[in-house]
Scaffold this motif. Sequence first.
Motif, short mmCIF file in Angstrom:
data_model
loop_
_atom_site.label_atom_id
_atom_site.label_comp_id
_atom_site.label_asym_id
_atom_site.label_seq_id
_atom_site.Cartn_x
_atom_site.Cartn_y
_atom_site.Cartn_z
N MET A 1 0.81 -1.35 0.03
CA MET A 1 0.07 0.00 0.06
C MET A 1 0.88 1.42 0.14
O MET A 1 0.54 2.23 -0.67
CB MET A 1 -1.07 0.10 1.39
CG MET A 1 -2.03 1.15 1.12
SD MET A 1 -3.31 0.49 -0.04
CE MET A 1 -4.43 2.12 0.36
N TYR A 2 1.95 1.26 0.77
CA TYR A 2 2.69 2.34 0.97
C TYR A 2 3.44 2.64 -0.46
O TYR A 2 3.67 3.62 -1.03
CB TYR A 2 4.07 2.33 2.24
CG TYR A 2 3.42 2.49 3.50
CD1 TYR A 2 2.68 3.62 3.80
CD2 TYR A 2 3.02 1.42 4.41
CE1 TYR A 2 2.04 3.86 5.08
CE2 TYR A 2 2.72 1.66 5.62
CZ TYR A 2 2.19 2.75 5.93
OH TYR A 2 1.63 3.03 7.27
N LEU A 3 4.02 1.46 -0.98
CA LEU A 3 4.60 1.58 -2.18
C LEU A 3 3.74 2.04 -3.62
O LEU A 3 3.98 2.78 -4.22
CB LEU A 3 5.23 0.03 -2.87
CG LEU A 3 6.27 -0.36 -1.98
CD1 LEU A 3 6.64 -1.74 -2.33
CD2 LEU A 3 7.59 0.48 -1.99
N LEU A 4 2.47 1.77 -3.37
CA LEU A 4 1.33 2.05 -4.42
C LEU A 4 1.29 3.74 -4.23
O LEU A 4 1.29 4.48 -5.24
CB LEU A 4 0.27 1.43 -4.30
CG LEU A 4 -0.97 1.90 -5.19
CD1 LEU A 4 -0.57 1.72 -6.67
CD2 LEU A 4 -2.30 0.97 -4.89
N VAL A 5 0.96 4.07 -2.70
CA VAL A 5 0.87 5.41 -2.92
C VAL A 5 1.99 6.37 -2.96
O VAL A 5 1.94 7.33 -3.65
CB VAL A 5 0.42 5.83 -1.14
CG1 VAL A 5 0.39 7.13 -0.77
CG2 VAL A 5 -1.01 5.05 -0.78
N SER A 6 3.11 5.88 -2.82
CA SER A 6 4.33 6.39 -3.13
C SER A 6 4.56 6.61 -4.76
O SER A 6 5.16 7.80 -5.11
CB SER A 6 5.70 5.86 -2.77
OG SER A 6 5.49 5.77 -1.14
N ALA A 7 4.20 5.58 -5.21
CA ALA A 7 4.40 5.62 -7.09
C ALA A 7 3.21 6.66 -7.36
O ALA A 7 3.58 7.24 -8.12
CB ALA A 7 3.97 4.25 -7.38
#
Length: 263
Positions: A1-7
């Motif tokens: 989730m964090y990676l998706l939001v960061s992307a």
Amino acid sequence: MYLLVSALLGFMAVSGWLGRNNLARLQLDVQLPEEIYDGVETLVRVRLRNRQRWLPACLLTVRFQGGQAHMPLLARQGKVVLPLATTFYGRGVRTLPEVEVRSTFPIGFFVRSLTFFMESKMLVFPRPRPVGLAAASSPGHAQGELARDLGYEGDLTRIDDYRGGEPLKMIHWKISARQDQLKVKELSSLTAPPISIDPHQLPGATLDERLCAACWLVKTLVRADRPVGLQLDGNRIAPGRGRQHRLRLLGALACYGHDTQSA
């Protein structure tokens, strides 16, 4: 989730930078036509230049005074001239409206815009209103102007002294022999006599309507190569021909009344 939001945040940041950089180095100039009339659609040329050294400008929309033009791609260091059909309202000296350049680059989610504020002035002429040509005639104008409208094939108006610039065929040899001095014949021109237009004498319920009628008469008569002048209260413009004289007359009609109101 964090990676998706960061992307997603990174993608938005990059797209924001690209969108801002897409408009950052644009240069714009507006070229107006020689004659602009109140309430009449006219064609304006907008010159757009991309000063970017490495990247093109994409998906551009230029908006100006109700008209707009699209430019999908403007190469780096490229130039383009965009025609825009616009309409200006109100006669007299006007400040050029601002020009807005919009773009949805790069992904079409956001619309970014850049506004160019123009500091130059423009002169808007009255809207031409057709009237009868007989309305341009005023008592006494023909007698006052016809004597100065000289030619070489009309009627004899008077005998005058030879000044050195007249053709030899104009010399009156009999009278010259009697008076021991060269005399020349002055003939009237075969062309139509000059006309001096007084807007106050033209049909119309308001001053603006009379000025519009005077504008139409100036355009029509000058196009027919008729000498035309203006009588605006105490300001008199002598009859003349040609493009520059027409622009002078139209400019006087455009500014008439505004100077006195501001004073």
